[in-house]
Design an enzyme around this catalytic site. Structure first.
Site, mmCIF file in Angstrom:
data_model
loop_
_atom_site.group_PDB
_atom_site.id
_atom_site.type_symbol
_atom_site.label_atom_id
_atom_site.label_comp_id
_atom_site.label_asym_id
_atom_site.label_seq_id
_atom_site.Cartn_x
_atom_site.Cartn_y
_atom_site.Cartn_z
ATOM 1 N N CYS A 173 13.561 2.558 -25.265
ATOM 2 C CA CYS A 173 12.646 1.906 -25.205
ATOM 3 C C CYS A 173 11.883 1.857 -26.313
ATOM 4 C CB CYS A 173 12.702 0.030 -24.587
ATOM 5 S SG CYS A 173 12.209 -0.015 -23.339
ATOM 6 N N ASN B 121 8.977 0.451 -20.680
ATOM 7 C CA ASN B 121 10.325 1.469 -20.909
ATOM 8 C C ASN B 121 10.014 2.059 -20.349
ATOM 9 O OD1 ASN B 121 10.962 3.521 -22.513
ATOM 10 N ND2 ASN B 121 9.291 4.230 -23.645
ATOM 11 N N GLY B 122 11.365 2.565 -19.516
ATOM 12 C CA GLY B 122 11.725 3.585 -18.697
ATOM 13 C C GLY B 122 13.215 2.880 -17.672
ATOM 14 N N MET C 136 31.814 29.502 -10.660
ATOM 15 C CA MET C 136 33.525 29.362 -10.435
ATOM 16 C C MET C 136 33.785 27.696 -9.740
ATOM 17 S SD MET C 136 33.694 31.665 -12.970
ATOM 18 C CE MET C 136 35.255 31.670 -12.669
ATOM 19 N N GLU D 149 24.416 28.517 -23.661
ATOM 20 C CA GLU D 149 22.946 28.234 -24.056
ATOM 21 C C GLU D 149 22.409 29.094 -24.604
ATOM 22 O OE1 GLU D 149 20.460 27.244 -19.772
ATOM 23 O OE2 GLU D 149 19.541 26.624 -21.831
ATOM 24 N N LYS E 292 26.979 22.162 -11.948
ATOM 25 C CA LYS E 292 25.670 21.760 -11.368
ATOM 26 C C LYS E 292 24.451 20.067 -12.387
ATOM 27 C CE LYS E 292 23.745 25.509 -13.153
ATOM 28 N NZ LYS E 292 22.276 26.723 -13.206
ATOM 29 N N CYS F 233 39.728 38.113 -15.187
ATOM 30 C CA CYS F 233 39.058 37.270 -13.994
ATOM 31 C C CYS F 233 40.015 36.872 -13.165
ATOM 32 C CB CYS F 233 38.171 35.572 -14.695
ATOM 33 S SG CYS F 233 37.875 34.842 -12.962
ATOM 34 N N CYS G 40 29.996 35.755 -9.852
ATOM 35 C CA CYS G 40 29.243 35.715 -11.034
ATOM 36 C C CYS G 40 27.859 35.741 -10.716
ATOM 37 C CB CYS G 40 29.438 34.518 -11.775
ATOM 38 S SG CYS G 40 31.481 33.766 -11.474
ATOM 39 N N CYS H 171 30.451 41.657 -10.714
ATOM 40 C CA CYS H 171 31.978 41.147 -11.124
ATOM 41 C C CYS H 171 32.758 41.855 -11.508
ATOM 42 C CB CYS H 171 32.170 40.247 -12.665
ATOM 43 S SG CYS H 171 33.449 40.076 -13.919
#
Lengths: 497, 1514
Positions: free
Chosen positions: B23, B249-250, B495, B905, B956, B1121, B1127, B1132
């Site tokens: 909020c 708020n939270g 993996m 990423e 994860k 693979c 990895c 690899c």
């Protein structure tokens, strides 16, 4: 996992073989293994794969790939690298009753499926296995460990080949009283007489048998069930019987002149050879002597190769090995990629020796025997060979082998050894136990099971599965033991990884 | 209560408890208590200007809730009651109740009568009712449908009762009695001091709905406001804030445990003030309320019991004190004293509270919510989530501040004081001699004597048997216990998971594994327990909890334990301790084999009750003693069952439960035990196993050191698991039950794990009992025969033949590779036959079958392969995690097909963003934005077709990442804008997303950065993901990806991979259904992924509601693979997941292989679609009725209950249940200043690149200011324009994300101040901010920009003439910034660039900083106390180059901002220079030196980097 970068840091180094010209002077094993410290580096090459193809024992494109025993190869490779020999032995014997045999005679399905072999040489798992088990013997880990509690149940195992021994070992560990019957004078079946001494020295077999004896297993030799001893007697004396008598019915070559003297089945040839060696160091002359003879071996498999090596050791004048199939490629074909079983031309020790002695590969491909030619005394003098080729059968769409017209040749031959494989069980025995057979004359059970149609009778190994590898025999023996244990006790704590 | 009239049915997967809200908050207070109209008006204005922090329904007409708390407006009430004939008397002589009554008149009249009777019975007199005038016509229909009847009650104060608190206490008792006597009414507030008006409003509706609030006589000196953004739009009036005391708020992450303990605590809380009345009040907590409501209940109870309100807030939301080096001992003692009795209510929270006299505000220990305030010279305090919400004359402002993490601000309107945190807490800390009390009473485990008794030990064989009994495996010994004992850390794996969930697994799994860890995503942030360790604590307290309400020394008769994972010696010390206030007894949890487990548990309860009566307050549950005829109750079952029993019988805080157990060995096991109630654990067999490792030479280490390291690894792992949920202390984690069960019988869960969500049923207590017996029989042969006692290798993670069945096994891998390589569909069908093997289902979908209609349609009528593959995507795998070859191969393949590949990423090489000379399109269609923001530049964003915000990843969830330096090869460093050889950290949270409205902001930012891209949000399946997804849809996302827990190619701790998150089948079905339930389904596309391996898998995904589909592992396998699962090691062997150039040469993947895979999947889908009778995917989506449970399943599989997934109440309806472009979220970008003003005025200049300036006024609602303009510049010029080409001068308050992603050539100059995320992702542009003329406050002491400034900036400059909030320059990788002070966690995770700080900084500076340089003016020489020195060194500035750089930057700062501090420094540079410190990361410094050395050898810059990298790697 050994060392993460081990496969990049170290080259594969195999046990060193004695030079062919030198080793043919004796019938002993001829590999010189690496010293332990160096062998450990070979363990470092293992990548401890997330999917260890080496231990899969799975059918890939119709061929088995990886170890049927599901040996915990990545685990013990790592332990070898870390020099943790005792734990390595524990992990090894968990799945494999006889590493001392498999590390010598197995064609190493593990190495052929090793991921390291995808780009480069596979991990030397077979030599690592050898190092573990020999280390275990030296350091006393492999000593006899008799069971503390006995169940009072009696089990007869017919046949002392790898499956019979594995089955006996497993059941004995559980505390059952096991008696193994062997029709030959020595225990070991194919291990003793089927595999020549230079591949598996017989004191290695005896070493294990003696431990098994110490652990309480009774071995009765020269006891041919179905001939010397009645099946009914066995059935009445024992709670359970396991038939592990092998696929000992050799495939014959039905060509004219088959009755010629000088034609032997490979298995008989090898048996007599080893027996004579063990009994008298050949002094009794009860073996088939190939000295200065022209020897022709029919069959391109491992047994054929053993015949080549044995013949050379006795000083044959020439050795020729004939094979119906065409020569396999030297390296994997595009349609036979890793990790499938490699259908490649393997030059085994016998052939190496032939090349060294006679200057050429003993093998002739796409050839078969059309006739055995006798001299007047009925002794073999030559064979008529004919070339074969693949032709597509319009009716079935399959390829079949046909003779090439006008390709007959005649080759001098004093001795022919037939190493064309085995057809299935021997009738006298299956008749004696009245067990049902399948169309290939193997003993019939439900798939994945070992109980035959006769109550209390189980079957395992080649007699059940058909002619196969030692590792498959051991696996069958282990699984059958679990089935027997379960049927006796209502449950089983026997482990089959 | 009012939720009854639902127009749509509810999804069986939905639970009300999944709801979250976040909020905007605000407050206006007159310090001197002067009541005015302005205070109320201003508060209402604040909330109206926080519209973007409020949620609304799909139609945009019904709000999530808005409300206001004020003092009772006496003048107003005097006026309005007069006409009703009620005489209320003087101020505070009466109480006012605000009621939400049912609309049903009969029910209402009964409720009213009941209330009147209770008032009278309690000795008060009831004055009368007032119907509150309302205007329902202004509301949305959903709000009106469930609108209550709103009335006020007036109650007279008896003369003998004092005004204020004492009278309110009486009213509290009345309210609690009424609440328990009537369950159809909600009492909004009942007090003589405060009143609350609230409801389901849009921000503007509060004022118009309640005419009262507009009355000129409605006056107050205090006003708190709140606007709610809830994940769902299920109607609820009562869930709006304020509560009675607070606005929040939270989110309280530990609420389940807090609530349980609060209920148990009722027994040992006594106070003078409520003596004899307690029975009327209890239970303290209304368990059906929200987390905020329960916190409010608790605070209210404490206050009514006599505890001062600020103290009550302080002990429930304490600042982190244990690891604080700068806190006074007195204050630590104070916190320590209360910590023994109250665990922190942990979670992101900004709380405003008021009792009508005091008004306070507090921020959680992590400072995860923004709160800014001004104090004016006429005594007004204006506090809000954002600045700029009210226009205030800068000349009147005497202070601009923010709430600091863990700190409190208090305004006493009676005394007319503003009390700051220091002063306030000092006062409380001085009230009692807490230190002395602790010294003489608190017992510390570490100080207890070790008795002269032997620790029990096992022989080799006993140990083997025990390991067998408890199901230990060789994998666990080698891959779990060994690494922990060796390195003090959990092992990393990779993996994902491809083995069956425990209930489907043929091999044994202990009960722990049936529970999956929950984690924070979107609605609250996970925290970084490593880099922000300063806020964590592992301490637990053992013994009887004291009486919170009475301050006395005996309260600290308690045992303090710093690590709840205990050695045998620790336990021995406790067992034999003889101290006043402690009585210890061991209770066995073993029972006779072949008797009933259920009875054994009941006997345990009886035994515990008995010893409790005897005064035992430390119970040690022990499973020692397992032998031939004894088996153990599974430890988790024993702990949870007992915990529940103790809570129900209110003993929980009077006793502590310690577990002496053989069973746990993996971190997850311990986490479940603590999470379900154990206080401490002695894992004796795990520790014995360490001995075995040492004895068998698998570990060369001192035994005691190894055990310590193991215990340390366990607790660190648990801290990490807790931090995934945003919890920072183990004390609060205990009993918080943050798990979902899967595959357990519902009755079993209800009985022994109450409150745990379980939506897939499974094995019962009888099955568990059988499992226990079976495992026991393996070790203790029933006939005493020998059995193999060596540990098995089931291969739960890395496969072992004969063990667990893996979806990826030699057969499937080989068939898949060959099929795609050869382009052989027949072979592919052989592969899918293996995957779909119906004899051994490995997944939930494996248990399902199609409900084929009698007649299908011909195959040729089904949508083509080419069309279907456009819905396919490859997984987000960064360039860095996989090789260039593999990454490009995927991109080319997906571009050829018209599908989408994902950058992951790690950014993307500039060259790939356009089609290269080879004609291949290597540009990933999806650009991911993850918490590390690596390579997220304006150019990167403008090249995207879809921008994906990664909130969590399957491998994860709730965790960040760490790319070790050895993997940051020069080419990786280049695309990530970092330094080769220097490690990179991705934080667990996005530091600009701590809540749902923050996510809405980031979505808005990205939409501004690329108007044409669709914005996708990646979530991971867990209980409540559907509710989160509803919030995400409301926040404007166009694609929601629900990932399965099992997918994920990334490296992560083993327990994260296996034990966090759920299969996608659950999350997908829940998401699809919850979105429909909320009318939001047509606004988004749903995508799913997670081990999708066959056409069948994908069709099932479609039937459960997915429109798009992601694949990661399978395409990798087609490229070579072999599931090596290394990895994380850069080794690899097939060149896929490595950067090693030698190994990369081995890569043999081709785009065709990937394309073949995608086409084959589509082809198999078509075959099934034809049979099902669907022509298109769109037709098929959501038709769950065509799925059923497979016939003839084996007994064990048949127990798995999928009805919650398959009973989709919306299946088969005619309504469209897929994305509808017509309903797409409207961002209203045309209304932005960028579109309305900047682009128009600069249109000509933009064509040519000519210089231009513009001037505009801005306010806080102008969010992402400059971003659209920036994107247009990038598209036209990339970064080729000279600095300052376009200058925009802004006056006022910059909204959030001011100047986000602006590129080179654009300069924004802001006169005023700005909110959070200033300069987010700065991509070369320049930002300048300074206060307006006429400001009187000191710039270097007053805050000017909000939290998380310059997050992920890659280049550019920022000059800030004032102080920044927390996390200044977080993850900056290239920007240069000058600021005059900053809050906590400054320069966190920074990897490049420069930060110059000319003032004071907060704590934990430079945490996780791996690159760049900070120059800090350290005038008080206390920088060292505030710096996190794990990764950085601090130097004096000596090098000429550094001096020059610093001086130039300050000069530039002064030139742009006219900074007084800057001028002073420059004028006295010689004097100031020695006071500056240079903060530089160790590794970065090493690498920089190495690169310079290589350059000096004559190498080119690029070559020098490569050589330096390899030199360093060695």
């Amino acid at each position: 996992m050994g060392k993460p970068t081990g496969f990049l840091d170290y080259e594969r180094v195999d046990a060193k073989a004695e030079a062919p010209k030198s080793r043919i002077k004796h019938f002993n094993e001829f590999h010189e293994y690496l010293p332990e410290e160096k062998q450990r580096m070979q363990g470092a090459r293992c990548m401890e794969c997330g999917v260890p193809f080496c231990q899969a024992g799975m059918m890939l494109m119709g061929m088995a790939s990886g170890c049927p025993l599901h040996n915990l190869v990545p685990e013990w490779n790592d332990l070898v690298y870390n020099g943790n020999w005792k734990q390595a032995y524990n992990r090894l014997k968990k799945t494999n009753n006889f590493p001392e045999f498999t590390s010598r005679v197995c064609p190493a399905l593990c190495e052929n499926a090793c991921t390291c072999g995808l780009y480069g040489d596979p991990v030397a798992s077979k030599a690592n296995e050898h190092a573990i088990i020999e280390h275990a013997y030296v350091n006393g880990y492999a000593d006899a460990k008799p069971p503390k509690v006995r169940t009072g149940k009696k089990i007869a195992i017919i046949g002392s080949g790898p499956s019979g021994l594995a089955c006996a070992d497993q059941l004995n560990k559980r505390g059952h009283s096991v008696t193994v019957y062997e029709r030959n004078d020595r225990v070991g079946g194919l291990l003793m007489y089927g595999i020549p001494n230079m591949k598996l020295e017989k004191q290695i077999v005896d070493r294990k048998i003696n431990i098994m004896k110490e652990e309480g297993i009774t071995f009765i030799t020269n006891a041919n069930i179905g001939k010397d001893i009645k099946a009914s007697q066995i059935l009445s004396e024992y709670d359970k019987v396991v038939l592990c008598c092998g696929a000992s019915n050799p495939r014959d070559i039905n060509a004219p002149g088959r009755d010629a003297k000088g034609i032997y089945f490979a298995v008989d040839f090898l048996t007599r050879n080893t027996k004579s060696l063990l009994d008298s160091d050949f002094k009794d002359k009860k073996y088939v002597d190939t000295k200065d003879k022209n020897v022709i071996i029919i069959g391109g498999g491992d047994t054929g190769n053993d015949c080549v090596g044995t013949s050379i050791r006795h000083g044959a004048k020439s050795v020729t090995q004939i094979e119906m199939m065409p020569k396999a490629p030297d390296c994997r074909a595009a349609n036979n990629p890793w990790p499938e079983w490699p259908r490649i031309c393997k030059t085994d020790y016998g052939q190496e020796e032939a090349i060294a002695v006679y200057g050429h590969d003993p093998r002739i491909y796409e050839t078969t025997v059309k006739e055995f030619i006798k001299d007047k005394n009925g002794n073999l003098k030559a064979v008529k060979l004919v070339k074969l080729q693949f032709v597509k059968d319009e009716a079935t769409g399959r390829n079949k082998m046909v003779e090439v017209e006008g390709s007959e040749t005649v080759m001098d031959a004093d001795i022919v050894l037939i190493a064309a494989g085995f057809l299935g069980s021997q009738k006298y025995l299956t008749d004696a136990f009245k067990v049902e057979l399948n169309e290939r004359t193997n003993i019939k059970t439900d798939p994945g099971h070992y109980q035959t149609n006769v109550p209390n009778v189980f079957a395992a190994g080649d007699v059940h599965r058909g002619q196969s590898l030692v590792v498959w025999a051991i696996r069958e023996g282990r699984e059958a033991a679990k089935a027997v244990d379960e049927s006796l006790m209502g449950y089983s704590n026997l482990n089959v990884q | 209560m009012f939720d009854a009239k639902l127009s749509v049915p509810r999804s069986p997967l939905y639970r009300e408890e999944f709801e979250h809200d976040n909020c905007g908050i605000g407050a206006c207070v007159n310090i001197n208590g002067k009541k005015s109209r302005a205070t109320v008006e201003n508060a209402l204005k604040i909330v109206e200007n926080l519209e973007h922090r409020a949620g609304k329904d799909a139609e945009g007409k019904t709000g999530d809730g808005v409300g206001i708390l004020t003092q009772v407006p006496h003048k107003f009430f005097t006026k309005v009651t007069k006409s009703l004939g009620i005489f209320i008397g003087e101020e505070r002589e009466y109480g006012v109740g605000m009621f939400f009554f049912p609309q049903d008149e009969l029910q209402r009249n009964q409720a009213k009568k009941m209330f009147e009777i209770i008032v009278e019975k309690e000795g008060l007199s009831f004055l009368g009712w007032r119907e509150v005038p309302t205007k329902p016509e202004v509301l949305g229909h959903k709000a009106v449908e469930c609108m209550p009847c709103i009335m006020q009650a007036f109650i007279k104060k008896p003369s003998e009762i004092e005004k204020g608190l004492e009278f309110d206490r009486k009213l509290y008792i009345v309210r609690r009695i009424f609440e328990q006597s009537n369950d159809v009414t909600y009492v909004v507030s009942l007090s003589s001091r405060t009143i609350v008006y609230k409801g389901m409003f849009l921000v503007g509706q509060l004022r118009t709905f309640f005419a009262d609030l507009q009355d000129p006589d409605y006056l107050s000196a205090i006003a708190l406001v709140h606007s709610r953004f809830s994940t769902n739009t299920n109607p609820s009036w009562e869930r709006a804030h304020p509560n009675r005391f607070i606005v929040h708020n939270g989110e309280i992450n530990t609420i389940k445990g807090n609530a349980d303990k609060m209920l148990a605590r009722e027994e040992n809380m006594e106070s003078e003030h409520l003596k004899g009345e307690l029975y009327k009040i209890l239970p303290v907590i209304d368990a059906s309320g929200s987390d905020s409501a329960m916190l409010d209940n608790t605070l209210e109870f404490l206050v009514m019991s006599g505890m001062p309100l600020p103290l009550a807030v302080m002990i429930t939301i304490p600042e982190p004190w244990a690891n604080n080096k700068t806190m006074s001992q007195k204050k630590k003692d104070f916190y320590q004293y209360y910590a023994t009795m109250m665990e922190p209510w942990d979670g992101p929270a900004s709380i405003l509270f008021s009792d009508g006299d005091l008004m306070g505000a507090v921020l959680d220990r992590n400072g995860l919510r923004p709160s800014r305030y001004y104090i004016t010279d006429d005594g007004e305090v204006i506090l809000s989530s954002e600045v700029g919400v009210l226009p205030i004359d800068p000349a009147k402002i005497v202070k601009k501040e923010r709430l600091h993490p863990g700190k409190m601000l208090l305004i006493d309107t009676v005394k007319g004081e503003v009390i700051d945190d220091e002063q306030l807490k000092d006062a409380y800390a001085g009230r009692q001699p807490y230190g002395e009390w602790l010294d003489s009473n608190l017992v510390k485990l570490r100080e207890l004597k070790i008795p002269n008794v032997r620790v029990p030990e096992f022989t080799y064989e006993e140990r083997q048997r025990m390991q067998k009994v408890f199901g230990y495996t060789y994998d666990e010994l080698k891959q779990v216990i060994l690494p922990m004992a060796k390195n003090g850390n959990e092992a990393i794996a990779a993996m994902g998971v491809d083995t069956p969930i425990p209930v489907l697994n043929k091999t044994y799994h202990p009960l722990f594994d049936y529970f999956k860890q929950l984690f924070a995503q979107v609605t609250n942030p996970p925290i970084d327990a490593i880099r922000e360790e300063v806020v964590t604590s592992t301490t637990v307290y053992i013994g009887t909890g004291g009486n919170l309400l009475e301050e006395k020394p005996e309260n600290c008769d308690i045992l303090k334990v710093e690590n709840p994972i205990m050695t045998n010696t620790d336990l021995l010390k406790i067992k034999s301790m003889k101290k006043k206030g402690f009585k210890v007894e061991t209770v066995p949890i073993i029972y006779y084999k072949n008797t009933s487990l259920e009875k054994a548990i009941n006997r345990l309860f009886v035994e515990v009750d008995r010893i409790f009566r005897e005064g035992v307050n430390i119970i040690i549950l022990s499973d020692r003693g397992v032998d031939e005829n004894h088996v153990a109750i599974p430890s988790l079952l024993a702990v949870s069952a007992l915990q529940q029993h103790l809570v129900q019988t209110k003993k929980r805080t009077s006793v502590s439960v310690i577990l002496e157990t053989a069973e746990p060995r993996d971190v997850h096991h311990f986490a479940t035990l603590l999470g379900f109630g154990a206080t401490a654990i002695n894992p004796y067999l795990a520790q014995e196993s360490i001995k075995e490792l040492i004895d068998s030479h698998m570990l060369d280490k001192d035994y005691y050191a190894a055990v310590d390291d193991y215990n340390h690894a366990v607790i660190s792992g648990i801290v990490k698991i807790a931090s995934k949920m945003g919890i920072s202390t183990i004390q609060s984690y205990q009993g918080s039950k943050i798990f979902e069960a899967i595959g357990l019988d519902y009755d079993l869960v209800d009985k022994y794990f109450a409150g745990t969500v379980c939506r897939v049923g499974g094995i019962s207590i009888a099955d568990i009992e059988k499992q226990v017996n079976d495992m026991h029989s393996l070790a203790f042969d029933p006939l005493g025969l020998a059995s193999d006692l060596t540990l098995d290798s089931p291969g739960h993670h890395k496969a072992r033949s004969g063990g667990d069945e893996h979806l990826y096994n030699p057969q499937t891998i080989h068939l898949l590779q060959e099929a795609t390589r050869r382009g052989d569909y027949e072979l592919f069908k052989q592969y899918t036959a293996c995957v779909n093997d119906e004899n051994s289902p490995k997944t939930l979908r494996g248990l399902m079958d199609f409900n084929y209609p009698k007649k299908g349609i011909p195959l040729d009528q089904v949508e083509s392969v080419d069309s279907i593959v456009k819905r396919f995507k490859t997984g987000a795998m960064s360039y860095g995690s996989i090789s260039k070859e593999a990454h490009e191969c995927l991109a080319i393949a997906m571009n050829n097909l018209g599908g989408k590949s994902n950058t992951g990423e790690g950014g993307e090489d500039l060259e790939r963003l356009s089609i290269g000379p080879d004609g291949l399109n290597k540009c990933s269609a999806i650009k991911q934005v993850a918490s590390g923001r690596f390579g997220v530049t304006s150019k990167y964003l403008t090249s995207a077709q879809e921008i994906q915000i990664k909130m969590a990843q399957g491998a994860k969830p709730g965790e960040g990442g760490h790319l070790p330096g050895g993997k940051v090869y020069p080419w990786i460093a280049k695309t990530r804008h970092s330094t080769p050889g220097v490690g990179l950290i991705s934080p667990p949270p996005h530091h600009d997303i701590y809540s749902i409205e923050d996510l809405a902001q980031l979505i808005y930012d990205l939409k501004n950065a690329n108007k044409d891209a669709r914005i996708s949000v990646k979530l991971v399946s867990e209980a409540g993901v559907g509710t989160v997804a509803a919030g995400v849809a409301k926040a404007g996302a166009q694609v929601i990806l629900v990932s399965g827990y099992d997918g994920g190619t990334g490296a992560a701790p083993r327990n994260s991979i296996h034990n966090a998150g759920l299969p996608w089948e659950l999350g997908l079905a829940e998401t699809h259904q919850t979105l429909i339930q909320n009318g939001l389904r047509n606004k988004v596309r749903i995508e799913t992924d997670g081990k999708l391996m066959s056409g069948r898998d994908v069709v099932i995904a479609a039937l459960l509601g997915a429109e798009e589909y992601g694949f990661a592992t399978a395409p990798l396998v087609t490229m070579g693979c072999v599931m090596m699962r290394v990895c994380n090691l850069d080794t690899c062997p097939v060149g896929v997941a490595t950067q090693n150039p030698e190994l990369r040469k081995r890569f043999r993947g081709k785009p065709e292989y990937v394309e073949n895979f995608m086409k084959f999947i589509a082809e198999e889908m078509r075959e099934i679609m034809a049979e099902l009778g669907f022509k298109t995917i769109d037709e098929m989506v959501g038709h769950t009725e065509l799925l059923k449970v497979r016939d003839n399943l084996d007994e064990r599989y048949a127990k798995v209950d999928l009805s919650n997934i398959l009973n989709n109440p919306y299946a088969g309806s005619k309504e469209k249940v897929t994305f509808d472009p017509k309903q797409v979220y409207d961002f209203g970008l045309e209304k932005t200043q960028d579109e309305r003003v900047l682009l128009k005025q600069l249109s000509k200049a933009l064509e040519t690149g000519a210089k231009r300036s513009v001037e505009v006024d801005v306010t806080n609602t102008d969010r992402s200011f400059g971003t659209i303009l920036g994107s247009e510049i990038t598209k036209r010029f990339y970064n080729t324009l000279p600095e300052d080409t376009y200058r925009v001068l802004c006056n006022g308050a910059g909204g959030q994300s001011f100047g986000a992603f602006i590129p080179k050539g654009l300069t924004l100059e802001l006169v005023g101040d700005s909110n959070d995320y200033f300069g987010k992702g700065l991509s070369g542009g320049k930002l300048i901010v300074y206060p307006p003329k006429g400001s009187t406050f000191k710039q270097d002491e007053n805050i000017i920009i909000g939290n998380v400034a310059l997050y992920g900036a890659t280049s550019g400059k920022a000059f800030i003439n004032g102080v920044a909030g927390e996390r200044f320059c977080v993850r900056n990788s290239g920007a240069v910034a000058v600021v005059e002070g900053c809050g906590d966690h400054g320069c966190e995770y920074m990897t490049g660039g420069r930060a110059v700080i000319l003032g004071s900084i907060g704590k934990n500076f430079a945490a996780g900083m791996s690159g760049g340089i900070a120059y800090v003016l350290d005038e008080k020489n206390d920088l060292y106390t505030k710096t996190n020195k794990d990764m950085v060194s601090s130097y004096e500035i000596t090098s000429k180059y550094d001096v020059l750089e610093l001086k130039d930057l300050i000069k530039e700062h002064v030139a742009y901002t006219n900074s007084e501090k800057g001028k002073m420094i420059l004028d006295n540079f010689g004097e100031y220079l020695p006071k500056f410190k240079k903060i530089i990361p160790h590794d970065y410094e090493e690498m920089q030196k190495a690169i310079v050395q290589m350059e000096e050898k004559g190498l080119s810059a690029e070559q020098a980097q490569i050589e330096a990298f390899y030199a360093n790697k060695k």
